[in-house]
Scaffold this motif. Structure first.
Motif, short mmCIF file in Angstrom:
data_model
loop_
_atom_site.label_atom_id
_atom_site.label_comp_id
_atom_site.label_asym_id
_atom_site.label_seq_id
_atom_site.Cartn_x
_atom_site.Cartn_y
_atom_site.Cartn_z
N ILE A 1 0.83 -1.21 0.00
CA ILE A 1 0.00 0.00 0.00
C ILE A 1 0.87 1.26 0.00
O ILE A 1 0.58 2.23 -0.69
N ASN A 2 1.94 1.25 0.75
CA ASN A 2 2.84 2.40 0.81
C ASN A 2 3.61 2.54 -0.50
O ASN A 2 3.85 3.64 -0.97
N THR A 3 3.97 1.43 -1.11
CA THR A 3 4.68 1.46 -2.38
C THR A 3 3.79 2.04 -3.48
O THR A 3 4.24 2.84 -4.30
N ILE A 4 2.54 1.65 -3.48
CA ILE A 4 1.62 2.10 -4.52
C ILE A 4 1.35 3.59 -4.41
O ILE A 4 1.27 4.29 -5.42
N THR A 5 1.22 4.12 -3.19
CA THR A 5 0.92 5.54 -3.05
C THR A 5 2.08 6.42 -3.48
O THR A 5 1.87 7.57 -3.86
N LYS A 6 3.30 5.90 -3.45
CA LYS A 6 4.47 6.68 -3.84
C LYS A 6 4.92 6.39 -5.27
O LYS A 6 5.92 6.92 -5.74
N MET A 7 4.19 5.56 -5.99
CA MET A 7 4.56 5.16 -7.35
C MET A 7 4.36 6.31 -8.33
O MET A 7 3.37 7.02 -8.28
N GLN A 8 5.33 6.49 -9.21
CA GLN A 8 5.24 7.47 -10.29
C GLN A 8 4.81 6.74 -11.56
O GLN A 8 5.41 5.75 -11.95
N LEU A 9 3.78 7.24 -12.20
CA LEU A 9 3.28 6.60 -13.41
C LEU A 9 3.95 7.21 -14.63
O LEU A 9 4.10 8.43 -14.72
N PRO A 10 4.35 6.37 -15.60
CA PRO A 10 4.99 6.89 -16.81
C PRO A 10 3.95 7.51 -17.74
O PRO A 10 2.76 7.25 -17.64
N GLY A 11 4.42 8.35 -18.62
CA GLY A 11 3.54 8.95 -19.61
C GLY A 11 3.10 10.34 -19.21
O GLY A 11 3.47 10.87 -18.17
N SER A 12 2.33 10.94 -20.09
CA SER A 12 1.86 12.30 -19.82
C SER A 12 0.36 12.27 -19.53
O SER A 12 -0.35 11.36 -19.93
N ARG A 13 -0.08 13.30 -18.86
CA ARG A 13 -1.49 13.42 -18.52
C ARG A 13 -2.25 13.98 -19.71
O ARG A 13 -1.69 14.60 -20.60
#
Length: 134
Positions: free
Chosen positions: A68-80
């Motif tokens: 859960i802690n790993t997922i909240t700090k995850m950076q997603l690739p790509g642009s918005r």
């Protein structure tokens, strides 16, 4: 259909006031302030309850060692995509921390975080979401 936070909070407060008046047997014609009825029942404003629940969960997430802690700090690739992004849970938590005055409290210190969230819940809730005068 978009979600309007101010409208939702207004509806939630209106429902809360109606239920408290019903519990106390107060009629709208009595013109008894909601704060008086809250004090009579020993309750706090519904918004401060929501803030404290979200902040308690945030403390749990920060102290968690699992995924859960790993997922909240995850950076997603790509642009918005275009336009304003939706408000995230973390943005709400940051605002709650600021409003409740918990910027100096470390969520990794469980006792201090719990004490801070509990005392911020007992403070009067600002109507517009701005910080209360302490």
């Amino acid at each position: 259909m978009g979600v309007n936070l101010a409208t939702d909070l207004q509806r939630l407060r209106r429902n809360d006031r109606a239920m408290i008046r019903w519990i106390c047997g107060a009629k709208p014609q009595d013109e008894t302030p909601s704060e008086t009825l809250h004090a009579k029942l020993g309750l706090v404003d519904i918004v401060s309850v929501l803030w404290s629940c979200r902040l308690r969960w945030y403390g749990h997430v920060e102290r968690a060692s699992g995924c859960i802690n790993t997922i909240t700090k995850m950076q997603l690739p790509g642009s918005r995509g275009r336009g304003r992004p939706r408000k995230s849970w973390m943005e709400c938590v940051r605002k709650d921390i600021k409003v409740c005055g918990l910027t100096s409290v470390n969520p990794l210190d469980r006792a201090a975080w719990k004490r801070g969230v509990t005392t911020s819940r007992l403070l009067p809730t600002p109507v517009s979401g701005t910080p209360a005068a302490v």
